[in-house]
Scaffold this active site. Structure first.
Site, PDB file in Angstrom:
ATOM      1  N   TYR A   1     -12.340  -1.336  -5.194  1.00  0.00           N
ATOM      2  CA  TYR A   1     -12.415  -1.813  -3.812  1.00  0.00           C
ATOM      3  C   TYR A   1     -13.757  -2.500  -3.585  1.00  0.00           C
ATOM      4  O   TYR A   1     -14.732  -2.241  -4.297  1.00  0.00           O
ATOM      5  CB  TYR A   1     -12.237  -0.642  -2.848  1.00  0.00           C
ATOM      6  CG  TYR A   1     -11.818  -1.039  -1.457  1.00  0.00           C
ATOM      7  CD1 TYR A   1     -10.618  -1.703  -1.228  1.00  0.00           C
ATOM      8  CD2 TYR A   1     -12.598  -0.715  -0.353  1.00  0.00           C
ATOM      9  CE1 TYR A   1     -10.221  -2.050   0.053  1.00  0.00           C
ATOM     10  CE2 TYR A   1     -12.202  -1.057   0.941  1.00  0.00           C
ATOM     11  CZ  TYR A   1     -11.018  -1.732   1.128  1.00  0.00           C
ATOM     12  OH  TYR A   1     -10.628  -2.081   2.401  1.00  0.00           O
TER      13      TYR A   1
ATOM     14  N   ASN B   1      -3.382  -0.375   9.373  1.00  0.00           N
ATOM     15  CA  ASN B   1      -2.305  -1.359   9.367  1.00  0.00           C
ATOM     16  C   ASN B   1      -1.986  -1.937  10.749  1.00  0.00           C
ATOM     17  O   ASN B   1      -1.895  -3.154  10.892  1.00  0.00           O
ATOM     18  CB  ASN B   1      -1.055  -0.752   8.720  1.00  0.00           C
ATOM     19  CG  ASN B   1      -1.287  -0.421   7.256  1.00  0.00           C
ATOM     20  OD1 ASN B   1      -1.862  -1.217   6.519  1.00  0.00           O
ATOM     21  ND2 ASN B   1      -0.858   0.748   6.824  1.00  0.00           N
TER      22      ASN B   1
ATOM     23  N   SER C   1       6.318  -4.007   4.573  1.00  0.00           N
ATOM     24  CA  SER C   1       5.108  -3.218   4.392  1.00  0.00           C
ATOM     25  C   SER C   1       4.707  -2.605   5.731  1.00  0.00           C
ATOM     26  O   SER C   1       5.244  -2.942   6.783  1.00  0.00           O
ATOM     27  CB  SER C   1       3.980  -4.100   3.868  1.00  0.00           C
ATOM     28  OG  SER C   1       3.602  -5.059   4.850  1.00  0.00           O
TER      29      SER C   1
ATOM     30  N   ASP D   1      14.187  -8.761  -2.984  1.00  0.00           N
ATOM     31  CA  ASP D   1      15.552  -8.264  -3.138  1.00  0.00           C
ATOM     32  C   ASP D   1      15.507  -6.870  -3.757  1.00  0.00           C
ATOM     33  O   ASP D   1      14.596  -6.545  -4.518  1.00  0.00           O
ATOM     34  CB  ASP D   1      16.359  -9.214  -4.023  1.00  0.00           C
ATOM     35  CG  ASP D   1      17.861  -9.024  -3.841  1.00  0.00           C
ATOM     36  OD1 ASP D   1      18.250  -8.155  -3.030  1.00  0.00           O
ATOM     37  OD2 ASP D   1      18.626  -9.735  -4.507  1.00  0.00           O
TER      38      ASP D   1
ATOM     39  N   TYR E   1      -4.209 -11.600   3.617  1.00  0.00           N
ATOM     40  CA  TYR E   1      -4.861 -10.308   3.817  1.00  0.00           C
ATOM     41  C   TYR E   1      -4.542  -9.315   2.701  1.00  0.00           C
ATOM     42  O   TYR E   1      -4.967  -8.158   2.743  1.00  0.00           O
ATOM     43  CB  TYR E   1      -4.464  -9.713   5.176  1.00  0.00           C
ATOM     44  CG  TYR E   1      -3.004  -9.305   5.285  1.00  0.00           C
ATOM     45  CD1 TYR E   1      -2.620  -7.986   5.047  1.00  0.00           C
ATOM     46  CD2 TYR E   1      -2.024 -10.217   5.638  1.00  0.00           C
ATOM     47  CE1 TYR E   1      -1.295  -7.604   5.148  1.00  0.00           C
ATOM     48  CE2 TYR E   1      -0.702  -9.840   5.734  1.00  0.00           C
ATOM     49  CZ  TYR E   1      -0.338  -8.530   5.492  1.00  0.00           C
ATOM     50  OH  TYR E   1       0.985  -8.153   5.587  1.00  0.00           O
ATOM     51  N   GLY E   2      -3.791  -9.768   1.688  1.00  0.00           N
ATOM     52  CA  GLY E   2      -3.467  -8.910   0.553  1.00  0.00           C
ATOM     53  C   GLY E   2      -3.007  -9.742  -0.620  1.00  0.00           C
ATOM     54  O   GLY E   2      -2.780 -10.955  -0.495  1.00  0.00           O
TER      55      GLY E   2
ATOM     56  N   TRP F   1      -9.945  -9.314   6.297  1.00  0.00           N
ATOM     57  CA  TRP F   1     -10.177  -7.965   5.794  1.00  0.00           C
ATOM     58  C   TRP F   1     -10.582  -7.123   6.986  1.00  0.00           C
ATOM     59  O   TRP F   1     -11.651  -7.321   7.569  1.00  0.00           O
ATOM     60  CB  TRP F   1     -11.272  -7.997   4.723  1.00  0.00           C
ATOM     61  CG  TRP F   1     -11.581  -6.677   4.091  1.00  0.00           C
ATOM     62  CD1 TRP F   1     -10.739  -5.609   3.942  1.00  0.00           C
ATOM     63  CD2 TRP F   1     -12.822  -6.290   3.487  1.00  0.00           C
ATOM     64  NE1 TRP F   1     -11.372  -4.590   3.282  1.00  0.00           N
ATOM     65  CE2 TRP F   1     -12.654  -4.974   2.992  1.00  0.00           C
ATOM     66  CE3 TRP F   1     -14.050  -6.924   3.321  1.00  0.00           C
ATOM     67  CZ2 TRP F   1     -13.683  -4.292   2.358  1.00  0.00           C
ATOM     68  CZ3 TRP F   1     -15.072  -6.235   2.683  1.00  0.00           C
ATOM     69  CH2 TRP F   1     -14.883  -4.940   2.190  1.00  0.00           C
TER      70      TRP F   1
ATOM     71  N   LYS G   1       5.430   6.017   4.136  1.00  0.00           N
ATOM     72  CA  LYS G   1       4.008   6.350   4.073  1.00  0.00           C
ATOM     73  C   LYS G   1       3.873   7.836   3.744  1.00  0.00           C
ATOM     74  O   LYS G   1       4.549   8.684   4.309  1.00  0.00           O
ATOM     75  CB  LYS G   1       3.356   6.043   5.413  1.00  0.00           C
ATOM     76  CG  LYS G   1       1.865   6.270   5.456  1.00  0.00           C
ATOM     77  CD  LYS G   1       1.111   5.274   4.606  1.00  0.00           C
ATOM     78  CE  LYS G   1       1.181   3.876   5.181  1.00  0.00           C
ATOM     79  NZ  LYS G   1       0.377   2.913   4.379  1.00  0.00           N
TER      80      LYS G   1
END
Length: 350
Positions: free
Chosen positions: A68, A141, A168, A191, A259-260, A285, A345
């Site tokens: 990270y 999130n 997500s 898919d 962002y990812g 971020w 989650k």
């Protein structure tokens, strides 16, 4: 301020504060240990918090792996997000009091523990009339989704947004926040065998269109825009071909925010998109966004949290589907958190 954390070198006791500690970087299931930790009484501006629940996010995994962009000093307690209740405050702390629910402002606080000692400024008070799971999962999130929809394009009811990774946690928050604002969402997903069930779940959240990455590439995509405006905003969490295809449908002068990078592939942009469509490319971020406002404009952070809590209170923003685990079962929770297509989650309950 990094949390104050001392290991107690004696056999594990459920009476003492405990935390998931790592003393070196590596795969979480290999380096995390449930240990007794020392949590002193707070002084000055410190606050002692009894943690209630904390989720497992990809950033948590990356931080433990050492990949990270921001890493706490070792040894460290894992976890960047969660909710706790204040049980004691230092003599100069004034923004929170015992009984308040609080969540971390920044990453790296170490939330996978039964108790923690934090600086007052590292916490934000949150109302206790929302669910524990909703409070535990609000600061990463949903905050990301809120900023993505707020900061890059001036969106009005009837406008549209396209995003990949629509299933997500951020994607689901985008769907719900956009629906509350009257904004149409076009949601791209991979898919999978249970695709009809996934489409139904996203539509129940307020998704207007759910398509697969294969459908995104087909010429028939142009038919979608006969009754839907081309999106002013594209949200990219995947990278690779998914991003290039999504960009093709962005409106002239629109913005794509990355962002990812789930595909771990570079973002490839056709020159024609830059020259002839004048698209703008940005990155986001949420950790950096919060850090920039940490001491300068905390009101912007608290307003965002208030708005999100209000959406939760009104049933407009639901917590992600989750599986709850006792802290002792952290290894099972970690394995589930890294299982493909498991759209739930994993929540550690303290």
């Amino acid at each position: 301020m990094w949390p104050l954390m001392r290991l107690i070198r004696r056999p594990l006791s459920t009476a003492a504060p405990r935390g998931l500690v790592y003393e070196k970087h590596g795969e979480p299931t290999q380096v995390l240990r449930l240990k007794n930790i020392e949590v002193p009484s707070p002084t000055n501006y410190e606050v002692k918090v009894k943690m209630l629940a904390a989720p497992i996010n990809p950033s948590d995994i990356n931080m433990i792996q050492g990949t990270y962009a921001m890493l706490p000093p070792l040894p460290a307690v894992g976890g960047n997000e969660g909710v706790g209740v204040v049980i004691e405050v230092g003599n100069h702390a004034s923004s929170v009091r015992p009984g308040d629910w609080v969540i971390p402002v920044n990453a790296g606080l170490g939330t996978w523990c039964t108790e923690g000692l934090y600086s007052e400024e590292a916490l934000v008070r949150i109302p206790s009339d929302i669910s524990i799971v909703g409070a535990a999962t609000i600061s990463v999130n949903p905050c990301t989704a809120y900023r993505l929809l707020s900061d890059y394009e001036t969106l009005r009811p009837g406008d549209s947004v396209i995003q990949n990774a629509g299933n997500s946690s951020v994607g689901q928050a985008v769907i719900q926040i956009a629906a509350s604002l009257g904004i149409t969402t076009i949601n791209v997903v991979r898919d999978r065998p249970d695709l009809p069930g996934l489409v139904e779940r996203l539509r129940d959240l307020g998704a207007d269109h759910v398509i697969t990455e294969e459908q995104l590439r087909k010429p028939e995509m142009k038919d979608l825009f006969k009754n839907c405006p081309r999106p002013r905003l594209a949200l990219n969490c995947v990278g690779g071909k998914s991003t290039t295809e999504m960009l093709r449908h962005l409106d002239h002068g629109g913005t794509m925010v990355t962002y990812g990078g789930m595909a771990k592939q570079p973002v490839t942009i056709p020159v024609s998109a830059l020259i002839f469509k004048n698209v703008k490319l940005c990155g986001f971020w949420v950790t950096k966004w919060k850090k920039d406002r940490y001491n300068i404009d905390r009101e912007e952070i608290t307003k965002m949290i208030r708005d999100l809590c209000d959406l939760m209170r009104r049933g407009k923003l639901l917590p992600p589907p989750c599986t709850e685990w006792p802290l002792e079962d952290f290894s099972h929770a970690l394995r589930n958190s890294q299982t493909p297509f498991l759209s739930r989650k994993q929540i550690l309950i303290m």
